[in-house]
Design an enzyme around this catalytic site. Structure first.
Site, mmCIF file in Angstrom:
data_model
loop_
_atom_site.group_PDB
_atom_site.id
_atom_site.type_symbol
_atom_site.label_atom_id
_atom_site.label_comp_id
_atom_site.label_asym_id
_atom_site.label_seq_id
_atom_site.Cartn_x
_atom_site.Cartn_y
_atom_site.Cartn_z
ATOM 1 N N HIS A 160 -2.336 4.845 1.983
ATOM 2 C CA HIS A 160 -2.760 5.506 0.841
ATOM 3 C C HIS A 160 -3.376 4.540 -0.222
ATOM 4 O O HIS A 160 -2.593 3.489 -0.358
ATOM 5 C CB HIS A 160 -1.597 6.462 0.257
ATOM 6 C CG HIS A 160 -0.049 5.729 0.399
ATOM 7 N ND1 HIS A 160 0.456 5.537 1.440
ATOM 8 C CD2 HIS A 160 0.526 5.225 -0.668
ATOM 9 C CE1 HIS A 160 1.587 5.111 1.225
ATOM 10 N NE2 HIS A 160 1.752 4.755 -0.052
ATOM 11 N N ASP A 175 -5.954 11.125 4.814
ATOM 12 C CA ASP A 175 -7.072 10.391 3.823
ATOM 13 C C ASP A 175 -7.544 11.327 2.773
ATOM 14 O O ASP A 175 -8.836 11.001 2.616
ATOM 15 C CB ASP A 175 -8.212 9.727 4.791
ATOM 16 C CG ASP A 175 -7.890 9.041 6.031
ATOM 17 O OD1 ASP A 175 -6.882 8.058 5.744
ATOM 18 O OD2 ASP A 175 -8.006 9.269 7.134
#
Length: 416
Positions: free
Chosen positions: A41, A13
């Site tokens: 993503h 992340d």
């Protein structure tokens, strides 16, 4: 021409999606080499949010070819759903015939096993990634290329169900009958067969033709199956070297390696997180940074920048430069902490031990700044923001070559 690598060097992340999307505009091919739809993503373009899980971020570049390599585990259901967002994907998206199939029963196994572990659960996404990789390693899995013969694949899966009936019974998991399974596989074949191919040859050809290639990592180094905070890790190799095995290329084909880091740290799920901040500061970082998982929606644990972990991950990946993401989230803090060492059993250490459970962070504090939002020139950054970046470079011994000052693609500093 060598293939450049983008790799996360925290717990995932980190903001790889924005950087890959930005860089993908100058590449002819963008490849994924590991992970599955447990790795999300997020990309922002002109105020529009794109949340991708399996398809490479290069899909937003109409001129780029996108490759899902053999090291990825592919959920047909999820990739079909992702593909429906785009038009004219034929010739732009290719899936390795050697990538393993992540089928619905894998997720059921994953979730059931997590429940049985109780308070000792790893904190997986429950997407079936671990069981799929486990079958791959035990040589009992199923691959994308087998979808091209759904009748045989159906028989093979039914035989698998038969051989593992006791496991399914213990976990209280029901399996589809032959008609249901065959209908499911036929649908997958119809929608995915034009995209399934030998991607290794495709990538080799691109390398031989001096095409510009970008390899997009998923998740982060601290979740690597070998080098992460085991057992609180994922089931694949998330380091830069994993790009080679996950695509079928050799180390000599690798060019520039860029490590992606947030200006602070986050983690989803259980496991060691030395710099986690339980005070109002950690809460503020999470709120301002909108720290919720792309895949699960789970709230991320938040804390300060861990330079010890980043130094370790940078060396492990061979990073040529760092891309520092979400610097703007730290706007307005009077003091900003950086973990420069750990304390373990009363001693100061400057390395990552194999067991991170009992380490305590040792911090240095840096004065904060007002705002960096939208700044696209390094010289225009506030003095203290520059000092923060310089401190990261000093401890990690890696240059910060890219700095993100907002979610927008344009709000990025590229240092020469």
């Amino acid at each position: 021409m060598k293939a450049d690598v983008i790799v996360g060097i925290q717990w995932g992340d980190e903001g790889k999606g924005k950087i890959v999307d930005m860089l993908a505009q100058k590449y002819d091919m963008v490849c994924r080499s590991q992970g599955g739809h447990n790795a999300g993503h997020t990309i922002w373009v002109d105020g529009v949010r794109y949340a991708l899980q399996l398809i490479p971020s290069g899909i937003l570049n109409p001129k780029a070819v996108n490759v899902i390599g053999n090291g990825v585990v592919v959920s047909p259901l999820n990739i079909i759903k992702e593909m429906s967002q785009f038009s004219s994907l034929e010739g732009r998206l290719f899936i390795s015939d050697k990538a393993h199939l992540n089928l619905p029963f894998h997720a059921l196994i994953d979730q059931a096993k997590e429940r049985l572990k109780g308070d000792k659960a790893i904190g997986t996404t429950g997407k079936g990634i671990g069981p799929t990789y486990a079958e791959k390693v035990s040589r009992t899995g199923f691959r994308m290329g087998e979808l091209l013969n759904p009748i045989k694949l159906c028989d093979d899966i039914l035989e698998y169900f038969k051989q593992n009936r006791s496991i399914f019974d213990v976990l209280d998991i029901s399996t589809p009958n032959k008609d249901e399974l065959l209908a499911e596989l036929n649908e997958y074949k119809e929608k995915l067969s034009p995209f399934i191919t030998n991607t290794t040859n495709l990538v080799w050809k691109a390398i031989d033709e001096n095409k510009r290639i970008l390899l997009e990592g998923a998740q982060g180094t601290m979740l690597d199956i070998d080098h992460g905070t085991y057992p609180y890790v994922t089931s694949s190799s998330t380091v830069s070297a994993g790009s080679c095995t996950g695509l079928g290329i050799n180390p000599k084909d690798i060019g520039v390696i860029t490590g992606i880091v947030k200006a602070y740290c986050t983690r989803v799920g259980n496991g060691p997180f030395p710099t986690e901040d339980f005070t109002e500061a950690g809460k503020t970082i999470g709120e301002v940074g909108k720290e919720f998982g792309t895949v699960t929606g789970r709230k991320r644990r938040c804390g300060w920048f861990d330079a010890v972990a980043v130094r370790y991950a940078s060396r492990l990946n061979g990073c040529d430069q760092l891309a520092l993401m979400k610097l703007d989230v730290l706007d307005g803090f009077s003091k900003i902490k950086v973990c420069v060492a750990y304390e373990l059993d009363g001693e100061r250490i400057d390395y990552m031990p194999s067991d991170m459970q009992n380490v305590k962070p040792i911090y240095e504090e840096i004065d904060g700044w007002d705002s960096v939002v939208g700044i696209q020139d390094f010289d225009k950054l506030p003095v203290n923001a520059k000092k923060y970046i310089e401190k990261i470079e000093e401890i990690t011994s890696v240059k910060v070559g890219i700095i993100s000052t907002s979610p927008e693609r344009a709000d990025t500093i590229i240092r020469g």
